[in-house]
Write a protein that holds these residues in place. Structure first.
Motif, PDB file in Angstrom:
ATOM      1  N   ILE A  23     -34.033  29.310  18.966  1.00 16.77           N
ATOM      2  CA  ILE A  23     -35.310  30.009  18.805  1.00 16.77           C
ATOM      3  C   ILE A  23     -35.757  29.928  17.344  1.00 16.77           C
ATOM      4  N   PRO A  24     -37.018  29.605  17.087  1.00 17.96           N
ATOM      5  CA  PRO A  24     -37.503  29.625  15.696  1.00 17.96           C
ATOM      6  C   PRO A  24     -37.565  31.060  15.178  1.00 17.96           C
ATOM      7  N   VAL A  25     -37.326  31.230  13.905  1.00 21.95           N
ATOM      8  CA  VAL A  25     -37.399  32.559  13.296  1.00 21.95           C
ATOM      9  C   VAL A  25     -38.791  33.154  13.480  1.00 21.95           C
ATOM     10  N   SER A  26     -39.807  32.315  13.394  1.00 21.82           N
ATOM     11  CA  SER A  26     -41.179  32.737  13.673  1.00 21.82           C
ATOM     12  C   SER A  26     -41.953  31.520  14.157  1.00 21.82           C
ATOM     13  N   THR A  27     -43.146  31.744  14.669  1.00 26.57           N
ATOM     14  CA  THR A  27     -43.938  30.635  15.212  1.00 26.57           C
ATOM     15  C   THR A  27     -44.350  29.647  14.134  1.00 26.57           C
ATOM     16  N   SER A  28     -44.342  30.086  12.878  1.00 16.48           N
ATOM     17  CA  SER A  28     -44.773  29.214  11.791  1.00 16.48           C
ATOM     18  C   SER A  28     -43.611  28.711  10.936  1.00 16.48           C
ATOM     19  N   SER A  29     -42.380  28.978  11.392  1.00 17.32           N
ATOM     20  CA  SER A  29     -41.213  28.632  10.582  1.00 17.32           C
ATOM     21  C   SER A  29     -40.452  27.454  11.166  1.00 17.32           C
ATOM     22  N   ASN A  30     -39.815  26.691  10.287  1.00 21.59           N
ATOM     23  CA  ASN A  30     -38.934  25.605  10.706  1.00 21.59           C
ATOM     24  C   ASN A  30     -37.464  25.999  10.615  1.00 21.59           C
ATOM     25  N   TYR A  31     -37.206  27.295  10.377  1.00 23.55           N
ATOM     26  CA  TYR A  31     -35.839  27.807  10.410  1.00 23.55           C
ATOM     27  C   TYR A  31     -35.529  28.297  11.819  1.00 23.55           C
ATOM     28  N   TRP A  32     -34.257  28.188  12.207  1.00 21.88           N
ATOM     29  CA  TRP A  32     -33.890  28.432  13.594  1.00 21.88           C
ATOM     30  C   TRP A  32     -32.762  29.446  13.732  1.00 21.88           C
ATOM     31  N   MET A  33     -32.772  30.125  14.879  1.00 23.24           N
ATOM     32  CA  MET A  33     -31.700  31.022  15.298  1.00 23.24           C
ATOM     33  C   MET A  33     -30.942  30.342  16.434  1.00 23.24           C
ATOM     34  N   ILE A  34     -29.614  30.351  16.345  1.00 23.74           N
ATOM     35  CA  ILE A  34     -28.761  29.705  17.336  1.00 23.74           C
ATOM     36  C   ILE A  34     -27.934  30.770  18.041  1.00 23.74           C
ATOM     37  N   ASN A  35     -28.052  30.823  19.372  1.00 26.92           N
ATOM     38  CA  ASN A  35     -27.395  31.883  20.123  1.00 26.92           C
ATOM     39  C   ASN A  35     -26.625  31.306  21.309  1.00 26.92           C
ATOM     40  N   PHE A  36     -25.325  31.620  21.364  1.00 25.89           N
ATOM     41  CA  PHE A  36     -24.473  31.169  22.460  1.00 25.89           C
ATOM     42  C   PHE A  36     -24.340  32.248  23.535  1.00 25.89           C
ATOM     43  N   VAL A  37     -25.335  33.092  23.657  1.00 24.06           N
ATOM     44  CA  VAL A  37     -25.268  34.217  24.589  1.00 24.06           C
ATOM     45  C   VAL A  37     -25.105  33.767  26.034  1.00 24.06           C
ATOM     46  N   THR A  38     -25.599  32.592  26.379  1.00 24.06           N
ATOM     47  CA  THR A  38     -25.475  32.093  27.759  1.00 24.06           C
ATOM     48  C   THR A  38     -24.439  30.978  27.880  1.00 24.06           C
ATOM     49  N   ALA A 183     -38.296  38.771   8.955  1.00 27.56           N
ATOM     50  CA  ALA A 183     -38.786  39.697   9.964  1.00 27.56           C
ATOM     51  C   ALA A 183     -38.822  39.062  11.341  1.00 27.56           C
ATOM     52  N   GLY A 184     -38.933  37.746  11.414  1.00 26.15           N
ATOM     53  CA  GLY A 184     -38.950  37.061  12.699  1.00 26.15           C
ATOM     54  C   GLY A 184     -37.695  37.327  13.505  1.00 26.15           C
ATOM     55  N   ILE A 185     -36.592  37.602  12.813  1.00 21.35           N
ATOM     56  CA  ILE A 185     -35.354  37.911  13.505  1.00 21.35           C
ATOM     57  C   ILE A 185     -35.535  39.159  14.358  1.00 21.35           C
ATOM     58  N   ASP A 186     -36.177  40.180  13.790  1.00 20.65           N
ATOM     59  CA  ASP A 186     -36.401  41.407  14.523  1.00 20.65           C
ATOM     60  C   ASP A 186     -37.310  41.174  15.723  1.00 20.65           C
ATOM     61  N   ARG A 187     -38.315  40.339  15.562  1.00 19.47           N
ATOM     62  CA  ARG A 187     -39.265  40.095  16.645  1.00 19.47           C
ATOM     63  C   ARG A 187     -38.608  39.415  17.835  1.00 19.47           C
ATOM     64  N   HIS A 188     -37.499  38.727  17.575  1.00 18.26           N
ATOM     65  CA  HIS A 188     -36.830  38.028  18.660  1.00 18.26           C
ATOM     66  C   HIS A 188     -35.680  38.843  19.248  1.00 18.26           C
ATOM     67  N   ALA A 189     -35.563  40.105  18.875  1.00 21.08           N
ATOM     68  CA  ALA A 189     -34.443  40.920  19.346  1.00 21.08           C
ATOM     69  C   ALA A 189     -34.399  41.004  20.861  1.00 21.08           C
ATOM     70  N   ALA A 190     -35.543  41.181  21.473  1.00 23.52           N
ATOM     71  CA  ALA A 190     -35.575  41.324  22.930  1.00 23.52           C
ATOM     72  C   ALA A 190     -35.138  40.036  23.628  1.00 23.52           C
ATOM     73  N   VAL A 191     -35.409  38.911  22.994  1.00 20.95           N
ATOM     74  CA  VAL A 191     -35.044  37.625  23.591  1.00 20.95           C
ATOM     75  C   VAL A 191     -33.545  37.393  23.487  1.00 20.95           C
ATOM     76  N   THR A 192     -32.988  37.656  22.325  1.00 22.98           N
ATOM     77  CA  THR A 192     -31.576  37.362  22.113  1.00 22.98           C
ATOM     78  C   THR A 192     -30.668  38.422  22.703  1.00 22.98           C
TER      79      THR A 192
END
Length: 199
Positions: A23-38, A183-192
Motif C-alpha cells: 500500500i502506498p503511504v499516500s496517494t501522492s507518495s512513492n513510499y510503500w507499506m509492506i504487510n504480511f497480514v494475509t 500521516a498516510g500511515i494513519d489513514r491506512h490503519a483500517a486497511v492494514t
C-alpha cells in the motif's frame, strides 16, 4: 521527507501476486507499506523482491509470521524503513542485532518474541528509535527498568517512549507510528488492521 521516483511496478505486482499487501503511504507518495497480514510465511525470494525496491519501503509488518533471525539481515537492507512489526514471531536477540544499521528506524514492535535482556543492550545503541514495544518476551523487569532509565523520556508524544502494554491476545502491542510527515500511515490503519492511533 524528500520524495523519490516510482518503484518498479513489476516488483510491486509480483509481491501482490504472492499475497503480500502493498500500500502506498499516500496517494501522492512513492513510499510503500509492506504487510504480511494475509501471508504467514516469509520466504527469502519475497525478501529478495523487496530488496529491489528497498529505497521505497518505510513500513513493514511481519508480525505473526515465520520470519527468522537470519532473514532480518535481508530486512536490514531496507535502509528507509521507519517502522517494523516483529510481534508474535520467533525472533531472538540475534535477529535484533541484525537491525542495528537501520538508521531511519523509529518504531520497533517486539511484543511476544523470544528476545531477552541482551536485546535491550542492542536497543540502547539504536538511539534513533522513538518507540519500542515490549511485552510477553523473555526480558527481566530489572533490565527493562534499567533500559527505561537510559532513554530521554517516557510517554507519547515525547521524543522517545517505551510502552509496556498489557496482553490482549492478537491485539497486544499494536500502536501508532506517529503523524506528519507519515500521516498516510494513519489513514491506512483500517486497511492494514495493525495500527491504532494514539495521541
Amino acid at each position: 521527507e524528500k520524495e523519490i521516483g516510482e518503484a518498479d511496478t513489476e516488483v510491486i505486482s509480483q509481491l501482490k501476486a504472492e499475497g503480500v499487501l502493498v500500500i502506498p503511504v499516500s496517494t501522492s507518495s512513492n513510499y510503500w507499506m509492506i504487510n504480511f497480514v494475509t501471508r504467514k510465511t516469509v520466504s527469502d525470494e519475497t525478501l529478495g523482491r523487496l530488496a529491489q525496491i528497498s529505497g521505497h519501503v518505510v513500513w513493514m509488518n511481519v508480525g505473526f509470521t515465520s520470519v527468522t533471525d537470519d532473514q532480518l539481515r535481508m530486512v536490514a537492507g531496507l535502509q528507509k524503513l521507519r517502522a517494523l512489526y516483529l510481534n508474535n514471531t520467533g525472533i531472538t536477540d540475534h535477529g535484533v542485532l541484525n537491525l542495528k544499521d537501520l538508521k531511519e528506524l523509529r518504531y520497533l514492535n517486539l511484543v511476544a518474541t523470544q528476545t531477552t535482556d541482551q536485546t535491550l543492550s542492542a536497543l540502547a545503541a539504536m538511539d534513533q528509535l522513538k518507540k519500542v514495544y515490549l511485552y510477553g518476551n523473555r526480558m527481566s523487569s530489572r533490565a527493562i527498568r534499567d533500559y527505561l532509565q537510559r532513554v530521554p523520556a517516557v510517554g507519547y508524544p515525547l521524543p522517545s517512549a517505551i510502552f509496556l502494554l498489557p496482553h490482549r491476545g492478537k491485539e497486544a502491542g499494536l500502536a501508532a507510528v506517529g503523524a506528519s510527515p507519515w500521516a498516510g500511515i494513519d489513514r491506512h490503519a483500517a486497511v492494514t488492521g495493525n495500527i491504532t492511533r494514539i495521541g
